[in-house]
Design an enzyme around this catalytic site. Structure first.
Site, short mmCIF file in Angstrom:
data_model
loop_
_atom_site.label_atom_id
_atom_site.label_comp_id
_atom_site.label_asym_id
_atom_site.label_seq_id
_atom_site.Cartn_x
_atom_site.Cartn_y
_atom_site.Cartn_z
N HIS A 69 0.84 -1.19 0.00
CA HIS A 69 0.00 0.00 0.00
C HIS A 69 0.88 1.25 0.00
O HIS A 69 2.09 1.16 0.08
CB HIS A 69 -0.99 0.00 1.16
N HIS A 71 1.47 3.85 2.02
CA HIS A 71 2.12 4.51 3.15
C HIS A 71 3.64 4.47 2.97
O HIS A 71 4.19 3.47 2.53
CB HIS A 71 1.74 3.84 4.47
N ASP A 73 6.05 4.16 4.96
CA ASP A 73 6.83 3.12 5.64
C ASP A 73 6.72 1.78 4.89
O ASP A 73 7.27 0.77 5.31
CB ASP A 73 6.44 2.98 7.12
N HIS A 74 6.00 1.80 3.76
CA HIS A 74 5.92 0.60 2.92
C HIS A 74 6.44 0.82 1.50
O HIS A 74 6.67 -0.14 0.79
CB HIS A 74 4.48 0.07 2.89
N HIS A 158 -7.47 -1.59 5.06
CA HIS A 158 -6.47 -0.65 5.55
C HIS A 158 -6.60 0.77 4.98
O HIS A 158 -7.24 1.62 5.56
CB HIS A 158 -5.09 -1.22 5.29
N GLU A 203 1.37 -8.11 9.56
CA GLU A 203 1.78 -7.03 10.45
C GLU A 203 1.14 -7.24 11.80
O GLU A 203 0.13 -7.92 11.92
CB GLU A 203 1.29 -5.70 9.89
N HIS A 414 6.48 -5.92 11.52
CA HIS A 414 5.92 -4.59 11.71
C HIS A 414 5.16 -4.48 13.02
O HIS A 414 3.96 -4.24 13.06
CB HIS A 414 5.00 -4.25 10.52
#
Lengths: 598, 612
Positions: A69, A71, A73-74, A158, A203, A414
């Site tokens: 996705h 974000h 941090d991904h 999400h 996660e 995560h």
């Protein structure tokens, strides 16, 4: 040697942020996510790609990269990985992720390079070049990365466009999921099916929380906002431009409408309108309630929420401001926070998780004096509220997912080590499956035990089935005998005769003999002759010969008669046939037997 | 493997494939051309239609004044229009396991099948197909229910009477099976059985068969289907297009290596070039407006209309039609326009790129925003007060038998200033206009059918090389009206297998292999020996387990103990009283009436031999 699957986190191993997990399965290497860490400004910001290779490009070592996705941090390390370290293979992500990811990357780049003045960072052109390597994924589409590796995306809830991925090589498979929210099930596309992966990688950000119902949280949120507005305070909600922000906007919009409130709501950054536009166009990726009514009223067209201007922060009177970024580590949300922090009438609502090192994390931990740049300190007097609206998986969601997918092993990433440990115990206890939680750079190995697919000749299968009784009889096991031919990459199971023929091998003579005893007063030659005439009359269309050497031949079956010395009436019939003659044998045997009773 | 053909309409197919142990319906097309035999349903009372004389046979013996009306020498049934359903007697439809839908035009008979035959299976379709298909059904139901007609004409269907009627009523087939339109409740119930699928998604049916939809390039979410097991592959090609319009391009390569390719849904207008037609459409439209007339475009509310609007978007300014109002009237007009904007994944690359910006993929969003295009649910309400002439009206139904279009025909038919432009290829325009004769308005026929033409399809077949092709018989001969055009038919080697309504075809399959799985324990115990370089063999004795149509092999045989004597190589199995005599050039097994043991021994010996 048993086949195995190896999973190595380069980031997000017993940690939150900078997700990057390497999976090697069936000889294929896959990178899952390629994120950055919000809490660091140095090398630790990106995953350590030197783990893959010390010298140069990653293309030869990776079969594909999959981004779950948008974000950061991904996906925040993606241009660094593909353009600066070097990777030219395919990068898979869903359409909404492909649309939104470059915008957030550009935003991130601007903050880092333009504002903080860092050099040696990826450029706008690199983001563009990186995005050219992206192959969009559709939900449920089976994408053949190569002849052996296939991937399939599922809806994950999400944030807009978030996906679970099912990765399969032969009969081995891994499922990787970000924070699945349990509302995912309300989406029109079904949740994951019972695909029984060898490993489910999930996660575990909120591993220990079992969050109260969404409705309660929403009511609580509205109450807090409303109270602050009533007493003339200002509400700051630090968010990421896309994601939960849109849901909270819908929530406030309808509340303002219902309560006829007049206080202004603002959304900072130029992204707002654009972001909402994405939601409008990708509405099939939002929840069912929003989709259902979109023709009558598009929920992402807001009446009460307006664009924010920097000068508004000093305006008197109550207001609500959504400002980016979400962890108060930089940008507009931090600026506004500094302005409002001194007034106890104001409130900051943190609607999501904050990683260590960010101001968000500090104030959530109750720190009331913050050290700012230039040795200044900031007294935090405003109220600090935490509401877990960020749709990361909680324990309940993960347990539900395990029940759905029935994995053979579980692997957590995560999340914080302590919380993971707790969830690991829970999973191992409830499902009796192994649960792994490797740290960064540590490899978890799972051995698999796949069965071997083989092509069986239909003749052989049918023959076996005919012996075993009519089809279909799933409960009655049948024994079959055949020859497995291994040639190049094909495995064929055929009857032994066919195998001989196909391979051009000489056969080895194989004969069978069986004795049948019978009582017959006639002489041996007479008995034989009687058998001969009887067979002749019964077996029409077969070659039957009475040979001068005192034998009868039915096709290739040889019949001889002898009698014992003591009792001449006790005759022994010897039936002998070759391996190939077996098919006629039964007919002959039956007839001979019937003869015995006559 | 058999194919049951339930529809004779080549572009509205309904076939049932029996493949291995599954029964799969391919499309559920509803032949609506039957409605052309009926009188139009006017939205407001039409004195002209109500004054039409009833029909009495010439000799006066048959009087069907109430049921049949005469209009300009043609006879029409005065009743709620009826549709020609797929054949329901050829096989027991309750045995159907799944229905695969290829595009939203090919699912209109779904409620008749899923609600009234004992169907208990699943319907598979893509999301745009489901959503737009629902809109099209909702529209037809709405058109019918808005003007309820008490009368249901049945006398004319009597065989003896029908024989005496003038054509084309006389020649209508299976009139007893014609049915009125379904209700919204039936639509909802039918569509609740739909399971959504994405392109290239592999759907397992009972473990025996895998089906997978492929992009067919014809409309939003339109698909062709692959139906396959490990060793057999059937491709089902329905409405497909190679033109670059709005949908995702056709996936051709996945059709390769088919044993059988079922080919339906070719263009109905093989001689009309869609681009040329589009040009003609625009120029006729502009000409009429400039002369002060109105333009009526009878159309479906989804599909080609998106392309027409896109074409007009570019054309309006250059033809200085900036002030001309464009109206789109349909109970589902708004939904159709909105839905078209949210299916980014299903669109062609150019449109996808726009969504990334983010901008709406179709320019009709801008036409609506700038008030150039207005949409209304019907002619009643807001439309009647905002309506300005001259104007352009897009409305349904293209058969001109029901829907708001009937009103505009009555309103504008008498003036030669006005023009009706036919763009949908499903109905003969002369037949469609018959109950409105005599007519002064101009008629322009620019059918736009983007589906494959014969040239494209023969190129495609050369590329994907199926072993056998099955197609409607119409494709195996030139059209009746152009019998010299041998280029307007399929010429293949081997020749295609033609079908017609009620045909049952035996598909030419030679199944030779089946997939089995050897469990790891058994696989590890196998002893392969290399016979030639690169070729190894191993004998396998195992128990076959069959479950959910999947076969697995595993250990199951009691080991046979083999005693070996020193020199003679004679093995004696005492318990079984069996002798095995092993020599250099032969093996002799002496055992009595114990067949299983014999077989076991036989294989053991063979295995042993192969090790040597």
């Amino acid at each position: 040697n048993m086949p195995e699957i190896n999973v190595t986190p380069l980031g997000a191993g017993q940690d939150v942020g900078r997700s990057c997990i390497l999976v090697s399965i069936g000889g294929k290497n896959i990178m899952l996510d390629c994120g950055m860490h919000m809490g660091y400004n140095d090398d630790r910001r990106f995953p350590d790609f030197s783990y893959i290779t010390q010298n140069g490009r990653l293309t030869d070592f990776l079969d594909c990269v999959i981004i779950s996705h948008f974000h950061l941090d991904h996906c925040g390390a993606l241009p660094y990985m593909s353009e600066m370290v070097g990777y030219d293979g395919p990068i898979y992500m869903t359409h909404p992720t492909k649309a939104i990811c470059p915008i957030l990357l550009e935003d991130f780049r601007k903050i880092t390079v333009d504002k903080k003045g860092e050099t040696n960072f990826f450029t706008s052109q690199m983001i563009k070049d990186c995005m050219k390597k992206v192959v969009p994924l559709n939900l449920h589409q089976t994408v053949q990365v190569d002849d052996e590796l296939e991937i399939k995306a599922y809806y994950a809830g999400h944030v807009l466009g978030a996906a679970m991925v099912h990765i399969k090589v032969g009969s081995e498979s891994v499922v990787y999921t970000v924070s699945v929210n349990k509302y995912a099930k309300s989406h029109i596309s079904a949740w994951i099916d019972k695909c029984r992966p060898d490993i489910l990688i999930s996660e575990s950000t909120y591993a220990t929380t079992i969050r109260d119902s969404k409705r309660c949280r929403e009511r609580d949120f509205l109450k807090k906002v409303h109270e602050t507005i009533e007493r003339g305070g200002k509400v700051l909600i630090p968010v990421f431009a896309l994601g939960r922000a849109q849901e909270l906007c819908i929530l406030l919009e309808t509340f303002w409408e219902r309560m006829n409130l007049k206080a202004p709501i603002y959304f900072s950054t130029g992204l707002t309108e654009k972001a909402n536009h994405y939601y409008k166009l990708f509405i099939t990726w939002t929840n069912q309630k929003i989709r259902k009514t979109f023709v009558q009223r598009n929920m992402f067209e807001f009446k009460h929420i307006k664009a924010f201007d920097r000068s508004y922060a000093d305006n008197p009177g109550p207001m609500v401001v959504f400002a980016t970024p979400g962890m108060l580590h930089a940008g507009q949300s931090l600026q506004i926070f500094k302005k409002w922090a001194g007034n106890e009438k104001n409130m900051v609502i943190m609607p999501g998780y904050c990683v260590q090192g960010t101001i968000g994390h500090k104030i959530l931990n109750g720190q009331r004096k913050l050290e700012m740049e230039g040795r200044a300190t900031l007294d935090v007097k405003l109220q600090v509220e935490y509401m877990s609206f960020s749709a990361h998986a909680d324990a309940k969601g993960i347990m539900q997912l395990i029940r759905m997918a029935e994995p053979r092993n579980m692997l957590l990433v995560h999340g914080e080590a302590v919380k993971m440990e707790f969830l690991k115990g829970k999973i191992e206890q409830e499902f009796s499956i192994d649960c792994y939680m490797p740290a960064n750079g540590e490899t978890a190995t799972v051995t698999t035990n796949p069965s071997v697919p083989v092509d069986i000749s239909l003749n052989l299968l049918k023959r076996e089935m005919a012996l075993g009784g009519p089809l279909p009889d799933p409960k009655k096991p049948r024994t079959m005998h055949g020859t497995l031919i291994m040639k190049e990459n094909s495995l064929k199971l055929v009857s032994s005769e066919q195998a001989l023929k196909e391979l051009g091998l000489n056969e080895h003579q194989l004969r069978f003999t069986c004795r049948v005893q019978l009582q017959d007063p006639h002489s041996d030659p007479d008995t034989l002759h009687r058998i001969y005439t009887h067979l002749k009359s019964v077996l029409k269309g077969y070659t039957i010969q009475h040979l001068p050497d005192g034998t009868v031949m039915v096709e290739s079956i040889v019949i001889k008669v002898s009698s014992s010395a003591e009792d001449t009436n006790a005759k022994v019939l010897l039936l002998s046939w070759s391996y190939q003659g077996g098919e006629y044998f039964f007919t002959a045997l039956c007839i001979v037997k019937r003869l015995m009773y006559q | 493997m058999k194919l049951y053909c339930l529809s004779g309409h080549p572009t509205l197919p309904c076939n049932v494939l029996k493949f291995k142990s599954t029964t799969i319906m391919l499309d559920c097309g509803l032949d609506t051309t039957s409605v052309l035999n009926f009188l139009p349903l006017p939205l407001v009372h039409s004195p002209r239609l109500s004054k039409l004389p009833g029909w009495i046979s010439k000799d006066g013996t048959i009087n069907l004044e109430k049921e049949l009306k005469d209009c300009a020498g043609r006879v029409f049934v005065d009743s709620q229009p009826e549709f020609c359903l797929p054949e329901r007697e050829l096989l027991d439809l309750s045995t159907i396991d799944v229905i695969l839908i290829s595009n939203y035009h090919c699912m209109m008979a779904l409620p008749y099948i899923t609600e009234h035959t004992g169907f208990t299976g699943t319907v598979y379709a893509t999301e745009p197909t489901l959503q737009i298909g629902r809109l099209l059904m909702e529209e037809v139901v709405n058109f019918m229910e808005r003007v309820p007609k008490a009368q249901s004409a049945t006398c004319w269907k009597n065989k003896e009477i029908q024989r005496m009627l003038p054509g084309p009523l006389k020649d209508a087939v299976d009139v007893w099976t014609w049915k009125r339109c379904y209700s919204m409740q039936e639509v909802n119930s039918a569509l609740s059985k739909v399971q959504l699928v994405g392109y290239s998604q592999k759907v397992e049916l009972f473990g025996a068969v895998q089906v997978s939809p492929l992009s067919s390039g014809y409309s939003l979410g339109s698909s062709n289907w692959i139906i396959q097991s490990h060793h057999e592959k059937v491709s089902y090609v329905s409405g497909s297009s190679l033109l670059t319009t709005h949908p995702q391009p056709m996936d051709q390569s996945s059709l390769k290596n088919s044993d059988v390719l079922i080919l339906t849904g070719l263009t109905q207008m093989p001689t009309a070039n869609p681009d040329g037609m589009l040009g003609e459409f625009c120029s006729n439209l502009a000409m009429t407006i400039r002369a002060g007339g109105n333009v009526l475009v009878p159309c479906y509310s989804s599909g080609v209309i998106y392309d027409l609007l896109e074409c007009l978007y570019q054309f309006i300014e250059s033809a200085s039609l900036g002030t001309t109002p464009f109206y789109f009237i349909s109970p589902v007009a708004n939904s159709s326009l909105e839905f078209s904007q949210i299916f980014a994944e299903w669109l062609c690359h150019n449109k996808q790129t726009k969504v990334y910006l983010p901008e709406p993929p179709f320019p009709h969003a801008e036409l609506i925003q700038t008030n150039k295009l207005k949409h209304y649910p019907s002619i009643h309400g807001d439309f009647s007060s905002e309506f300005r002439q001259p104007c352009v009206v897009f409305t349904g139904h293209p058969s001109l038998r029901f829907g708001d279009v009937v009103h505009f025909m009555e309103l504008w038919g008498k003036s030669s200033l006005n023009t009706i432009i036919f763009t949908e290829p499903d109905f003969s325009y002369l037949d469609a206009l018959a109950p409105y004769q005599p007519l002064a308005m101009k008629c322009v026929y620019c059918p736009i059918d983007t589906r494959l033409n014969f040239h494209q399809v023969s190129k495609l077949l050369k590329e994907v090389q199926p072993l056998h092709v099955v197609c409607p018989e119409q494709y195996t001969q030139p059209p009746l009206t152009q019998s010299h055009r041998s280029d307007l038919m399929l010429e293949l080697q081997p020749p295609p297998m033609p079908y017609r309504r009620c045909s049952v075809l035996n598909l030419p399959f030679r199944r030779r292999y089946e997939r089995v799985y050897i469990l790891p324990e058994l696989a590890n115990s196998l002893v392969p020996s290399e016979i030639k370089p690169g070729v190894s063999v191993a004998t396998v004795s195992a128990v076959v387990h069959s479950k959910d149509n999947k076969h697995t092999l595993q250990h199951g045989i009691t080991e046979v103990k083999v005693e070996e004597t020193a020199d003679g190589h004679i093995l004696h199995l005492q318990a079984e009283d069996t002798l095995i005599q092993l020599e250099e050039d032969g093996t002799h097994i002496v055992c009595d009436n114990n067949e299983p043991l014999r077989t076991t021994l036989r294989d053991l010996v063979l295995r042993f031999l192969q090790k040597l």
